[in-house]
Design a protein around this motif. Structure first.
Motif, mmCIF file in Angstrom:
data_model
loop_
_atom_site.group_PDB
_atom_site.id
_atom_site.type_symbol
_atom_site.label_atom_id
_atom_site.label_comp_id
_atom_site.label_asym_id
_atom_site.label_seq_id
_atom_site.Cartn_x
_atom_site.Cartn_y
_atom_site.Cartn_z
ATOM 1 N N LEU A 19 77.019 50.952 26.302
ATOM 2 C CA LEU A 19 77.868 52.478 26.057
ATOM 3 C C LEU A 19 76.861 53.314 27.079
ATOM 4 C CD1 LEU A 19 78.550 52.007 22.173
ATOM 5 C CD2 LEU A 19 79.881 51.650 24.129
ATOM 6 N N ASN A 75 72.273 48.603 18.857
ATOM 7 C CA ASN A 75 73.496 49.547 19.563
ATOM 8 C C ASN A 75 73.539 49.618 21.036
ATOM 9 O OD1 ASN A 75 74.012 50.185 17.026
ATOM 10 N ND2 ASN A 75 72.822 52.204 17.076
ATOM 11 N N GLU A 76 72.662 48.442 21.550
ATOM 12 C CA GLU A 76 72.856 48.545 23.027
ATOM 13 C C GLU A 76 74.127 47.979 23.570
ATOM 14 O OE1 GLU A 76 69.904 46.282 25.252
ATOM 15 O OE2 GLU A 76 68.327 47.486 24.492
ATOM 16 N N ARG A 77 74.939 47.157 22.709
ATOM 17 C CA ARG A 77 75.970 46.608 23.132
ATOM 18 C C ARG A 77 77.052 46.692 22.007
ATOM 19 N NH1 ARG A 77 73.931 46.841 26.945
ATOM 20 N NH2 ARG A 77 72.880 45.593 28.546
ATOM 21 N N LEU A 78 78.273 46.907 22.493
ATOM 22 C CA LEU A 78 79.387 46.866 21.593
ATOM 23 C C LEU A 78 80.296 45.567 21.922
ATOM 24 C CD1 LEU A 78 81.489 48.025 19.624
ATOM 25 C CD2 LEU A 78 82.371 49.421 21.613
ATOM 26 N N LYS A 109 72.076 54.944 22.098
ATOM 27 C CA LYS A 109 71.730 54.047 21.188
ATOM 28 C C LYS A 109 71.829 54.755 19.772
ATOM 29 C CE LYS A 109 68.574 50.895 23.110
ATOM 30 N NZ LYS A 109 66.852 50.790 23.269
ATOM 31 N N ALA A 130 78.215 51.977 14.777
ATOM 32 C CA ALA A 130 76.838 51.750 15.248
ATOM 33 C C ALA A 130 75.933 51.863 13.921
ATOM 34 C CB ALA A 130 76.480 52.964 16.650
ATOM 35 N N PHE A 168 78.495 46.389 16.700
ATOM 36 C CA PHE A 168 77.651 46.945 17.571
ATOM 37 C C PHE A 168 76.338 45.911 17.511
ATOM 38 C CE2 PHE A 168 79.944 50.512 17.221
ATOM 39 C CZ PHE A 168 79.929 51.370 18.521
ATOM 40 N N TRP A 172 78.327 56.303 16.470
ATOM 41 C CA TRP A 172 79.718 55.931 17.131
ATOM 42 C C TRP A 172 80.444 55.181 16.041
ATOM 43 C CZ3 TRP A 172 80.249 57.795 21.704
ATOM 44 C CH2 TRP A 172 79.254 57.732 22.745
ATOM 45 N N LEU A 201 86.203 55.108 21.202
ATOM 46 C CA LEU A 201 84.915 55.372 20.743
ATOM 47 C C LEU A 201 84.890 56.694 20.451
ATOM 48 C CD1 LEU A 201 82.568 53.386 20.904
ATOM 49 C CD2 LEU A 201 82.009 54.217 23.097
#
Lengths: 950, 423
Positions: free
Chosen positions: B47, B30-33, B403, B340, B26, B407, B419
């Motif tokens: 996400l 946490n905006e992108r995985l 966010k 996350a 992450f 996760w 997920l």
């Protein structure tokens, strides 16, 4: 003489007129006096009378000035003769006389009529109309005569001055008893079952009495009979049979009567006395008792009268549920006027008057500015406010009970009154917090009552089951008729108006803040309640309330109002809660939990509404809602199916998609996710497999690579639901759809296969080897001998002490490294055991696309189900084999083992009991042969031999 | 979320990789995985919408390691012997393809801007590890200089190179531990399998944890002004290669998992002592589940998770090391797992961690650590304090949830990323 001479020219027209009258009156008089056979002469008499009427009325219209009481007296002479023997003449003659009398009264005597004549005529007319008291009526009085009689009576009453209508102490002068009898006749006409025209005339007459007479004590004497007569006509059961113009006339008369007798202005002295009485009770009481006349205008009389009027009014006011607008308006005017004019005298009636006025209050638009309205009155008399409030309160609390009524009109009126009342309360800025509190519960209970009362309507399923597998079903659904929802509750046609009233009540009640508050409390009910009807009602109500707050705030959007910022927050919060609940309802449906369909339908509506609010921002929400909504297309409830289609249409347009199929294609990944997660927990319904099939069909080949785990899940489901042929069939319909779409893919194998020469499986004919062939064979043989010789010479080595290949523990370590080195090749080996073909295959299989894998997997699976007891499933599986074969055949190494697997089950299908299955088997076999060619040779041969032997 | 009635189910499955998912991380609050696969493809998932925002082929071979550097940089390490630093800020994503590798339509996918590209060794599948060049409080930003630990490019790659960025020079080469203890003396420790590099929060000693093929782990430390690396801990709790190590957010201990079923908790000495290096792990647990390839500790130091070759994700309590949950969805082996970022000091308004429903609920396992975790070299900065609930629109709420959700992302051989939202 000179006087007469000098006046002669002036009086010429009068003299002329007199001559003309004389020309008629003389023969008439002779006839009247001498006639032996009255009936025989009646015709002639009638003609004469009619010509008299004609002469008189012509003169009156041309030059009325010359007509006076003396001329009238002159004409009356023969009339009085005739009237003496009136029982012997036919009614037509009497009617003519009456008409003529009216002319005489209106244009001749006017106010100059003598008291005696007046009394005489009153009695005469009353007797003609009502018959002589104490005697049976001799002959039926025709309607026309009655009408003429009342008209003349009215003319008579209005013609004389108010002085005549006063009590007089001189004996013989008092015409009041005669008038009293006339009033009785009028009231009889009103209450009796006579044609409405007569009733109208009687009412007009009555009005004339109460307008002309100013002597309160006289009127007070007539009042009880009049009020009771009028109210008799105005209340059940008579009111049902009455024409509305009669009712309106009666109402107006009642209003006039009450105002003229009991108006605050008229009885102010008494009122003052009452006020005084309150202070000095006993003294006045004893003083009043001492008086004694016909009607005593005392405070106690006023009290008793008011009480009687109250009773009468409460009966009359039931007319508020009358369907005619004119009646309602008249009743409203009555209430308002009484509230205004008789404010003090009829104080006891105030509450029912207010209540009725509230109910009947018309929209502001239709209300004339000049008329006094309830609101105006309430601002004049503050105590009316309390009445309004208490009326409102009792309506609100009584609403659920009203809803039990079988009469739709009653319900609608009840709802409308609450709306009007609360509007008025709002306009007057009344504090109504207790009201608001009870409102929410009352509304909910009302809806519950209505829902319980309404029978489940017969649903005409004009939509039919939506065939999900037909993509056209959705494209077609784009038409406008499905863009709106059918009502979920109160859906029967008969309840339509009630529903509309209820909706308008909900949408207009209170301020948006109040609505949000009510909605929030409803939401709590939704969450707490277990009883489905309560839940549906609360949910519906909360949704309707919030919807109306949004539509109102949309109107106010231009106005910057920062004070309401907190309100919109509450509003959004409430809506969010509503939406969350809806989502949970929708999601739990696909978890195959039973919940009432109305709840689900409402949840669909909330979802659609939310999407229209959020527009493109709603797209991420599709992750959760799109799949559940789509599954409703397969619901067994026709209303839900329709709702689902509408919802999808709304979602598509709100989220900026051209059509529902675009919506589905674009969000196939979300739907796939939902489906596969549910498949994974075996939470599947036939509807969900249909949705999946539809989605795959719409999205086409490009979705197939993503279906890997879904197919796995379907396999697992097939294992678990072995014994349910219908379900298995629906699962296989998904698989065959995958195959149909998969083979369309032009990317089944990587492009380099196209460069390779196509595999040709055509059986080659045996070719003789020739000399060279034989030589080569000999050569080979020789070299083999040579080789074995050389091997024999090799030194002896003991047998290996360790097993060949890597040791067990060692392998573990190595496999880890190996795996990392060549993960993809490993992948292939394990994921598709069919293709484990040895070293040579590895390279090629690595190039196979995910689609190819999927198709081989599905084909492998079919062998286990080709023996299914359901013939249609067998057929569809065979079709599947036929479809998939051409796509798989290019990769020989993968395909031939598959053929080997499928062969034994396929060949037995040729002997299937169902002919169409056998035909499908032949087709599939044909496809296999095309693909595998010579690989099939020996198999066909064996099978052929067996078949021919059998 | 796990429920009493049934085993936990994934919240979503991200389909897109055609080949096995090797790594996951992450990034950017946490905006992108980020997930990387065996073909070298990297996918950046949003996400909020569960869809890719950027897809590119970072390497021509399998990806070994992937981490974020600040909010707009990404370090990838591939088996093609390269280590690349990419620039991938939110505004760069619009120029990138979102066509997934699984999509049959061939497409030329542009690359994001490449900031550094290093030739490194990747023979032994050992992923890099990095930390700021100087001891630093707070998260790493793009402006910081960093030190990267990678195996040295030699055939017997037992030593570790520490490379400085942006200068791209090798600062240190750390030799493998000379195992002096008698029975292991004749054996080499084998190849390095996993690394962790950080500054000790208390003493600011640069600390390198290396895990080896033969099952041993070693901690070597370098004083702030010193140039000699001192071994402060060495132990061999595993019988088989160690696959993953992760150090706790407060750097007080680290965990290792291997291809055997052992998970060991090791101490991190604050600084070298005059004595012999420590040799005893804090705790060794045999889980009997061999092949837990990736091990990650969550930023709040409450739970850790492993991804197993048996296709299961296991969640353990950090404190008791008991198994809390088994997340079962994948059919084939799992390679990658990622948590996350979870705010270790959640604001009081947010709900307390969900009590777990698994057979052994170690209530004592859920304890907010008292240690201050500010000097955490975790790749994300703590998310902004959540807004008040009422002020958020539906969209903001969704983003907020995406966010702040707890996760767990796991990927494996099947190319799917599952997920989960647990604990």
């Amino acid at each position: 003489m000179s006087g007469t001479m000098s006046t002669a020219p002036v009086s010429t027209p009068r003299t002329e007129f007199f001559q003309r009258l004389k020309g008629v009156c003389v023969p008439l008089n002779q006839l009247a006096v001498r006639s032996k056979d009255k009936t025989a002469d009646a015709k002639e008499i009638l003609q004469l009378i009619e010509s008299l009427v004609d002469i008189w009325s012509t003169q009156a219209s041309q030059n009325g000035g010359i007509l006076d009481d003396r001329l009238a007296d002159y004409v009356f002479v023969p009339l009085s003769q005739l009237l003496r023997d009136r029982n012997q003449y036919p009614m037509r003659v009497i009617e003519g006389i009456i008409r003529l009398l009216r002319e005489l009264i209106q244009h001749g005597w006017k106010v100059k009529m003598s008291a005696a004549l007046y009394r005489q005529l009153l009695i005469l007319l009353s007797f003609i109309i009502g018959g002589v008291p104490g005697q049976a009526r001799k002959k039926d009085v025709p309607e026309e005569t009655l009408i003429e009689g009342f008209k003349t009576l009215k003319a008579l009453i209005t013609s004389v001055g108010p002085a005549r209508l006063r009590r007089s102490d001189t004996p013989g002068e008092d015409s009041i008893p005669a008038l009293g009898h006339s009033v009785t006749v009028m009231i009889d006409a009103i209450t009796e079952d006579v044609p409405s025209l007569i009733q109208l005339e009687a009412v007009a007459c009555l009005r004339a009495v109460f307008t002309s007479a100013t002597d309160l004590s006289v009127l007070a004497q007539f009042l009880p009979g009049t009020v009771s007569g009028l109210s008799k006509r105005l209340s059940p059961p008579l009111e049902k049979q009455s024409q509305k113009r009669v009712i309106v006339a009666c109402l107006e008369a009642l209003q006039l009567v009450l105002v003229n007798v009991l108006g605050d202005l008229k009885v102010r002295g008494l009122l003052r006395q009452i006020e005084a009485t309150k202070e000095l009770q006993e003294e006045t009481n004893s003083a009043n008792d001492s008086e004694s006349t016909a009607v005593e205008l005392t405070p106690s009389w006023l009290k008793a009268t008011a009480a009687q009027v109250n009773i009468a009014l409460s009966a009359v006011l039931k007319l508020r549920s009358h369907e005619s607008e004119e009646v309602q308006h008249a009743l409203y005017r009555l209430c308002i006027t009484l509230l205004d004019e008789c404010h003090a005298s009829l104080v006891d009636c105030q509450s029912i008057l207010v209540e009725t006025a509230l109910m009947l209050q018309e929209d502001e638009a239709t209300l004339s500015r000049l008329e006094t309205s309830l609101q105006d009155l309430a601002s004049i008399y503050p105590e009316l406010g309390d009445s309004i409030k208490s009326a409102l309160y009792s309506w609100v609390t009584g609403l659920p009970r009203m809803m039990q009524s079988s009469n739709e009109k009653t319900k609608q009126l009840a709802i409308r009154s609450i709306l009007r009342g609360s509007k008025l309360a709002a306009a007057m800025q009344m504090d109504s917090s207790t009201l608001d509190d009870s409102l929410a519960d009352s509304l909910r209970d009302s809806i519950i009552t209505l829902m319980k009362a309404s029978k489940p309507p017969k649903v005409i399923d004009d939509l039919g089951a939506v065939d999900l597998s037909q993509s056209t079903a959705l494209i077609k659904s784009g038409n406008a008729e499905l863009a709106t929802y059918n009502p979920v509750i109160l859906d029967s046609e008969g309840q339509k108006t009630t529903r509309n009233e209820l909706s308008s009540l909900i949408s207009q009640i209170g301020s948006p803040t109040l609505q949000v508050k009510l909605a929030t409390s409803m939401l709590n009910h939704v969450l707490d309640s277990d009883e489905p009807t309560t839940q549906i009602a609360s949910f519906w109500l909360a949704f309707q309330l919030l919807k109306s707050t949004y539509s109102q705030s949309a109107d106010l959007d231009e106005l910057f109002d920062f004070s309401s910022l907190g309100e919109t927050q509450l509003q959004d919060q409430a809506f969010q809660e509503l939406y969350d609940f809806s989502t949970s309802v929708l999601v739990s449906h696909s978890d195959s939990v039973e919940s009432p369909w109305q709840l689900e339908a409402l949840a669909l509506e909330v979802t659609a509404f939310s999407s229209t609010r959020l527009k493109l921002d709603f797209r991420p929400e599709l992750i959760d809602v799109l799949y559940p909504v789509t599954t409703f297309l397969g619901s067994s409830e026709p209303q839900l199916r329709r709702h689902a289609i509408t919802t999808l249409n709304i979602l598509a347009s709100s989220c900026g998609y051209d059509s529902v199929s675009d919506l589905i294609v674009d969000n196939a990944d979300y739907m796939l996710n939902s489906v596969s997660l549910r498949l994974n927990t075996f939470d599947i319904s036939p509807a969900s497999t249909k949705v999946l099939t539809m989605m795959i069909r719409l999205t086409g080949p490009k979705l197939v690579p993503f279906l890997d785990d879904t197919v796995q899940a379907i396999f697992a489901a097939l294992d678990n639901y072995h014994g349910y042929p219908i379900f298995v069939e629906s699962l296989f319909s998904v698989l065959s759809e995958i195959v149909t779409q998969g083979v369309k893919s032009d990317m089944l194998l990587l492009p380099d296969t196209t460069n390779k020469p196509a595999v040709n499986h055509k059986k080659k004919p045996h070719r003789p080897q020739g000399i060279t062939g034989i030589l080569a064979k000999v050569e080979k043989h020789l070299s083999r001998i040579e080789q074995s010789k050389s091997e024999a010479d090799e030194p002896f080595t003991p047998h290996p002490k360790q097993p060949w290949g890597p040791g067990k523990t060692k392998k573990k370590q190595k496999s880890f490294l190996e795996e990392l080195e060549a993960p993809s090749s490993d992948d292939d080996e394990e994921s598709s055991p069919v293709e484990k073909k040895g070293d040579s295959g590895d390279k090629e299989e690595e190039k196979q696309t995910p689609t190819y894998h999927l198709l081989t997997k599905i084909l492998t699976l079919t062998q286990h189900y080709l023996t299914s007891p359901t013939p249609t499933l067998r057929k569809s599986l065979l079709d599947l084999v036929a479809t998939v074969t051409p796509a798989l055949s290019p990769s020989e190494n993968a395909f031939l083992p598959l053929v080997n697997l499928v062969w034994p089950v396929l060949i037995t299908r040729l002997h299937d009991n169902e002919v169409f299955v056998a035909v499908a088997a032949c087709k599939a076999l044909g496809e296999l042969c095309k693909g595998a060619g010579d690989f099939m040779g020996s198999r066909i041969k064996t099978a052929w031999g067996k078949n021919t032997r059998d | 979320m796990a429920s009493d009635a049934r085993p936990p189910q994934p919240k979503a499955i991200l389909r897109g990789h055609r080949t096995a998912v090797q790594v996951a991380a992450f990034v950017r609050n946490n905006e992108r995985l980020l997930t990387g696969d065996s073909e070298g493809f990297v996918i950046a998932w949003d996400l909020t919408i569960m869809r890719p925002k950027a897809v590119w082929q970072a390497h021509t071979e399998s990806i070994l390691g992937i981490e974020g550097w600040g909010t707009d940089r990404i370090i990838t390490h591939g088996r093609d012997n390269r280590l690349i630093v990419w620039r991938l800020a939110a505004e760069d994503e619009q120029f990138l393809s979102t066509t997934l590798p699984l999509d049959p339509a061939p497409e030329v996918r542009p690359w994001p801007w490449m900031i550094h590209s290093l030739e490194v060794n990747s023979l032994n599948f050992c992923a890099f590890s990095y930390c700021p060049a100087s001891p630093k409080i707070g998260p790493v930003t793009a402006a910081d200089e960093i030190l990267l630990a990678v195996p040295a490019p030699k055939i017997s790659s037992e030593s570790i190179n520490i490379i400085h960025l942006p200068s791209c020079t090798v600062k240190h080469t750390v030799k493998p531990p000379a195992l002096t203890s008698g029975q292991d003396a004749h054996k080499a420790s084998g190849m390095a399998m996993s690394l962790s590099l950080f500054h000790h929060p208390a003493t600011h000693y640069l600390t390198l944890i290396t895990a080896y093929e033969r099952g041993s782990v070693a901690v070597v430390q370098l004083g702030p002004n010193s140039s000699t690396w001192t071994m402060t801990y060495v132990s061999t709790p595993h019988n088989h290669p160690i696959l993953s190590v992760d150090v706790s957010p407060d750097k007080s201990f680290f965990l290792s998992s291997g291809s055997d079923g052992i998970i060991a908790k090791h101490p991190v000495p604050p600084c070298p002592s005059s004595q012999q290096p420590l040799t005893d792990p804090i705790k060794v647990v045999n889980t009997h589940h061999s092949g837990q390839q990736s091990l990650r500790i969550r930023s709040d130091n409450l739970v850790f998770a492993t991804s197993g070759w048996d296709a299961k994700i296991r969640v353990y309590s950090v404190k008791t090391m008991n198994e809390l949950a088994v997340l079962r969805w994948h059919q084939l082996g799992c390679y990658a797992v990622a948590f996350a970022f979870v705010d270790p000091n959640p604001p009081p308004v947010s709900p307390p961690p969900q009590p777990e429903q698994q057979p052994q609920p170690p209530k004592d396992g859920i304890v907010i650590p008292e240690e201050d975790c500010e000097d955490d070299s975790w790749e994300v900065i703590p998310p902004a304090p959540p807004q008040k609930k009422g002020e958020m629109t539906v969209r903001e709420k969704r983003i907020h949830h995406a966010k702040t959700a707890h996760w767990i992302a796991a990927g494996g051989k099947d190319g799917r990323v599952s997920l989960w939202e647990v604990y």
